[in-house]
Design a protein around this motif. Structure first.
Motif, PDB file in Angstrom:
ATOM      1  N   MET A   1     -53.401  12.483 -23.872  1.00  0.00           N
ATOM      2  CA  MET A   1     -52.419  11.707 -24.629  1.00  0.00           C
ATOM      3  C   MET A   1     -53.080  10.655 -25.484  1.00  0.00           C
ATOM      4  SD  MET A   1     -49.721  12.982 -24.353  1.00  0.00           S
ATOM      5  CE  MET A   1     -49.094  11.732 -25.453  1.00  0.00           C
TER       6      MET A   1
ATOM      7  N   ARG B   1     -45.192   7.449 -14.508  1.00  0.00           N
ATOM      8  CA  ARG B   1     -43.827   7.040 -14.823  1.00  0.00           C
ATOM      9  C   ARG B   1     -43.716   5.531 -14.659  1.00  0.00           C
ATOM     10  NH1 ARG B   1     -39.124  10.730 -12.390  1.00  0.00           N
ATOM     11  NH2 ARG B   1     -40.847  11.256 -11.007  1.00  0.00           N
ATOM     12  N   TYR B   2     -43.087   4.892 -15.590  1.00  0.00           N
ATOM     13  CA  TYR B   2     -43.007   3.431 -15.603  1.00  0.00           C
ATOM     14  C   TYR B   2     -41.598   2.992 -15.989  1.00  0.00           C
ATOM     15  CZ  TYR B   2     -48.046   4.180 -15.957  1.00  0.00           C
ATOM     16  OH  TYR B   2     -49.331   4.600 -15.732  1.00  0.00           O
TER      17      TYR B   2
ATOM     18  N   PRO C   1     -36.655   4.779 -15.025  1.00  0.00           N
ATOM     19  CA  PRO C   1     -38.097   4.995 -15.205  1.00  0.00           C
ATOM     20  C   PRO C   1     -38.338   6.193 -16.126  1.00  0.00           C
ATOM     21  CG  PRO C   1     -37.540   4.787 -12.878  1.00  0.00           C
ATOM     22  CD  PRO C   1     -36.245   4.881 -13.617  1.00  0.00           C
ATOM     23  N   TYR C   2     -39.398   6.162 -16.880  1.00  0.00           N
ATOM     24  CA  TYR C   2     -39.660   7.265 -17.812  1.00  0.00           C
ATOM     25  C   TYR C   2     -41.158   7.481 -17.962  1.00  0.00           C
ATOM     26  CZ  TYR C   2     -41.069   4.025 -21.537  1.00  0.00           C
ATOM     27  OH  TYR C   2     -41.750   3.080 -22.286  1.00  0.00           O
ATOM     28  N   TYR C   3     -41.492   8.662 -18.470  1.00  0.00           N
ATOM     29  CA  TYR C   3     -42.895   8.933 -18.777  1.00  0.00           C
ATOM     30  C   TYR C   3     -43.227   8.207 -20.082  1.00  0.00           C
ATOM     31  CZ  TYR C   3     -42.883  12.381 -15.047  1.00  0.00           C
ATOM     32  OH  TYR C   3     -42.804  12.976 -13.819  1.00  0.00           O
ATOM     33  N   ALA C   4     -43.850   7.042 -19.965  1.00  0.00           N
ATOM     34  CA  ALA C   4     -44.049   6.170 -21.127  1.00  0.00           C
ATOM     35  C   ALA C   4     -44.960   6.804 -22.168  1.00  0.00           C
ATOM     36  CB  ALA C   4     -44.638   4.833 -20.676  1.00  0.00           C
ATOM     37  N   PHE C   5     -45.853   7.706 -21.701  1.00  0.00           N
ATOM     38  CA  PHE C   5     -46.814   8.311 -22.629  1.00  0.00           C
ATOM     39  C   PHE C   5     -46.512   9.794 -22.826  1.00  0.00           C
ATOM     40  CE2 PHE C   5     -48.888   4.872 -20.252  1.00  0.00           C
ATOM     41  CZ  PHE C   5     -49.078   3.991 -21.287  1.00  0.00           C
ATOM     42  N   GLU C   6     -46.449  10.540 -21.707  1.00  0.00           N
ATOM     43  CA  GLU C   6     -46.155  11.967 -21.790  1.00  0.00           C
ATOM     44  C   GLU C   6     -45.880  12.501 -20.399  1.00  0.00           C
ATOM     45  OE1 GLU C   6     -44.848  14.456 -22.941  1.00  0.00           O
ATOM     46  OE2 GLU C   6     -46.209  15.108 -24.523  1.00  0.00           O
ATOM     47  N   GLU C   7     -45.089  13.548 -20.338  1.00  0.00           N
ATOM     48  CA  GLU C   7     -44.890  14.240 -19.079  1.00  0.00           C
ATOM     49  C   GLU C   7     -46.108  15.106 -18.806  1.00  0.00           C
ATOM     50  OE1 GLU C   7     -41.109  16.270 -18.899  1.00  0.00           O
ATOM     51  OE2 GLU C   7     -40.315  14.858 -20.350  1.00  0.00           O
TER      52      GLU C   7
ATOM     53  N   TRP D   1     -43.724  14.887 -32.785  1.00  0.00           N
ATOM     54  CA  TRP D   1     -44.362  14.591 -31.506  1.00  0.00           C
ATOM     55  C   TRP D   1     -44.823  13.140 -31.456  1.00  0.00           C
ATOM     56  CZ3 TRP D   1     -49.416  13.053 -30.478  1.00  0.00           C
ATOM     57  CH2 TRP D   1     -49.833  13.156 -29.148  1.00  0.00           C
TER      58      TRP D   1
END
Lengths: 339, 305
Positions: free
Chosen positions: A180, A246-247, A255-261, A338
């Motif tokens: 990433m 995940r942050y 919470p979410y994948y701040a950069f990428e899954e 992207w």
């Protein structure tokens, strides 16, 4: 050189070789070239149990030469001041053993190779992060670079555009881990563990990784004390790296994948476009992977490239099973959305 | 061995401040901050640059009139046509001193005097010599370089007539990406970002699932959550021959920060007293100094005597 009635040239398939057995597997599966590293900090996959001793490398070159395959040596980390001799030794070894090319990232290492061994073929590693025609031309003109490995951040259209503006060959990733962060420009691992990806060649060292399972089947992954992710009992847990964690942040309720899954790059459907864009070499990531994995991926891509060259339909369904968590992505290559 | 007192610098503002706030920050720096050199320019995102480029002249003039050396910093990651145009236009500025943050800037700057920024990888003496041969006379070390290597770099820099700078205050840039994480946090893409990064003057904090803040997002850049503070290491940095100490601008009272570092450099303020003042800035995050000591970057080590 073989060409089809259409416009593209047969690309080289560049495959990972983490061990001598992996090297043989890749070449048997149809690799045109393999890349490997020495057992120290001079390469970006400096993991325990991986890579080549000088003796093993000598044997690998002989094995590959006998089968018309090339061996490239990745010397693609950044020596910290005071430790440069280890990287000099690696370049000396590559020249002495007659490696097809060295893959370098550091300006000092490139300058040493160009100055000491003008005949040695130099490829610019993805770790150098050269992402514009001017940056690539700089390395070509200053250090005689013959090929650039492009960062995984460009669309196919942009790759075609770069191809028209640079004097060297292009190698691009087609399968494997999606980095990433711009390669060679990430200190996240060092920030958390004290081990540097750039200087020590390790991203997310196994010694600092922890998996903690609780009674309800929840699995928590950690790197050096920092929680990276948490998985329910039905989810498959990815290897914890900071950029795939995940942050939470202000303004976001979940919470979410701040950069990428955790995804695997798979460009099988874009292969003809990449070949048309002027890519000389197609690279498969994964020196840390098993021999079986390398064999499966290389065989599938060998067949795909040969099918395209022969004008046949391409089927790559078997590769999806090998991707992390069965999720795959074309990363940045398909579209700039992207970003 | 005699050592010269290091100079003090302000690195470029890394965040997307409102243009007026950006300009007023530099006006205040010109009037009040005891720094010698000020770097200006957009190093993170070319989409932000048009807002600041129009203010370059008045900011530069004000800083120069106050006796500061002004250096223009280039973009750290050059991919798109607008990125490339920005780098080319900064490098083409007549009579300006330029700090290169990627190889495309070096393409334009080689052969004439220039500086190397911390976002370009200059980790060792061989790299430094190769860059110096092409006109680099000043190198700001990467944030993760440990003090032991920094000392070696300084020793070889003297032979090559190059001066070395190191960041001593502020969040540390840890990674760059082509993807904008500020836009992603708001469900947008880099192209459709609507400049959401302007809401976070010091970056957007990221917190782990168990509530521990660890990182901060600044557009395509990922930064440390904590703030680097090497006030206690100033004597060691001076002794090893570091020529310039970089303060990375934040929304806190940077004039006060500069005064503390200046005071310690001049021997007018004790380290302990300066530390107490810096502790009293009421920052949202703690201090760290791990990289300098060869430890995890987020950690806080006691300075060696």
């Amino acid at each position: 050189m073989t060409t089809t009635p259409s416009t593209f040239t047969r690309p080289e398939l560049i495959c990972p070789a983490g061990t001598p057995a992996g090297l043989r597997a890749a070449i048997e599966a149809g690799a045109d070239a393999v890349y490997c590293g020495l057992q120290n900090a001079t390469n970006a996959r400096n993991f325990p149990g991986l890579n080549f001793s000088v003796k093993e490398l000598t044997e690998a070159v002989a094995y590959a030469n006998a089968r018309n395959a090339k061996v490239l040596l990745a010397i693609n980390t950044f020596p910290p001041a005071g430790k440069f001799d280890l990287w000099k030794d690696a370049i000396d070894t590559a020249a002495r053993l007659g490696l097809h090319a060295v893959i370098v990232a550091d300006i000092g290492v490139a300058a040493y190779a160009a100055r000491t061994y003008p005949e040695l073929r130099v490829h610019l590693s993805v770790q150098a992060g050269a992402s514009s025609p001017e940056a690539i031309r700089y390395y070509c003109e200053e250090f005689g670079v013959k090929r650039v490995v492009l960062p995984r951040i460009l669309t196919v259209t942009e790759i075609a555009d770069i191809h028209r503006q640079i004097p060297c060959e292009i190698e691009t990733f087609i399968f494997g881990n999606i980095g990433m962060m711009a390669e060679g420009r990430c200190s996240l691992t060092n920030y958390i563990t004290g081990i540097s990806t750039n200087m020590d060649g390790v991203c997310s060292p196994a010694a600092d990784v922890r998996y903690e399972e609780t009674a309800d089947g929840t699995l928590t992954t950690r790197l050096g004390g920092v929680m990276i992710d948490r998985f329910g009992c039905n989810e498959s847990a990815g290897y914890p790296t900071i950029c795939k964690g995940r942050y939470t942040c202000a303004g976001k309720s979940e919470p979410y994948y701040a950069f990428e899954e955790p995804l695997t790059l798979n460009l099988s459907s874009l292969l003809p476009d990449l070949m048309r864009a002027g890519v000389t070499a197609l690279k498969i990531e994964g020196r840390q992977r098993s021999r079986a994995y390398v064999k499966a991926v290389v065989s599938a891509y060998r067949k795909a490239v040969d099918d395209i060259m022969a004008g046949r339909e391409v089927a790559l369904d078997s590769l999806i099973a090998l991707t992390e968590g069965s999720k795959e992505s074309q990363g940045a290559f398909r579209s700039k959305t992207w970003r | 061995m005699t050592t010269t007192t290091p100079s003090l610098t302000f690195g470029p503002v890394l965040f997307n401040w409102k243009p007026e706030a950006w300009r007023d920050f530099y006006f205040r720096v010109a009037d009040e901050a005891p720094v010698d050199t000020v770097y200006i320019g957009e190093t993170i995102c070319s989409k932000r640059a048009p807002f600041f480029v129009t203010l370059f002249d008045e900011v530069r003039d004000r800083l120069v009139a106050a006796g500061k050396t002004v250096v223009f910093s280039t973009l750290s990651e050059t991919v798109l046509k607008i990125d490339r145009n920005l780098v080319e236009s900064i490098c083409a500025m007549e009579g300006a001193e330029i700090e290169a943050n990627d190889a495309s800037a070096l393409y334009y700057l080689r052969g004439r005097p220039h500086r190397i920024g911390p976002l370009f990888n200059a980790y060792n003496e061989e790299t430094l010599r190769a860059l110096a041969a092409k006109g680099a006379h000043h190198v700001c070390a990467p944030v993760e370089l440990p003090g032991t290597s920094l000392a070696t770099l300084c020793a070889s820099a003297r032979e090559a007539n190059v001066t070395v700078e190191a960041q001593v205050f502020g969040r540390q840039g840890l990674a760059l990406s082509a993807r904008c994480y500020h836009a992603r946090a708001h469900g947008r893409t880099k192209d459709s970002c609507q400049f959401v990064c302007e809401n976070d003057a010091d970056g957007l904090d990221l917190t782990t699932l168990e509530g521990k803040p660890v990182l901060a997002i600044n557009g395509i850049q990922t930064m440390s959550y904590d703030y680097l503070n090497l006030i206690a290491e100033v004597p060691a940095l001076a002794a090893m021959g570091v020529s310039a100490l970089r303060l990375s601008p934040h929304s806190c009272d940077m004039v006060k920060v500069a005064k503390m570092f200046r005071g310690v450099l001049d021997g007018a303020i004790e380290v302990a007293e300066a530390s107490r003042t810096l502790d009293g800035l009421n920052l949202s995050a703690p201090y760290s100094n791990g990289f300098f000591h060869g430890k995890p970057g987020y950690s806080l080590q006691r300075a060696a005597d």
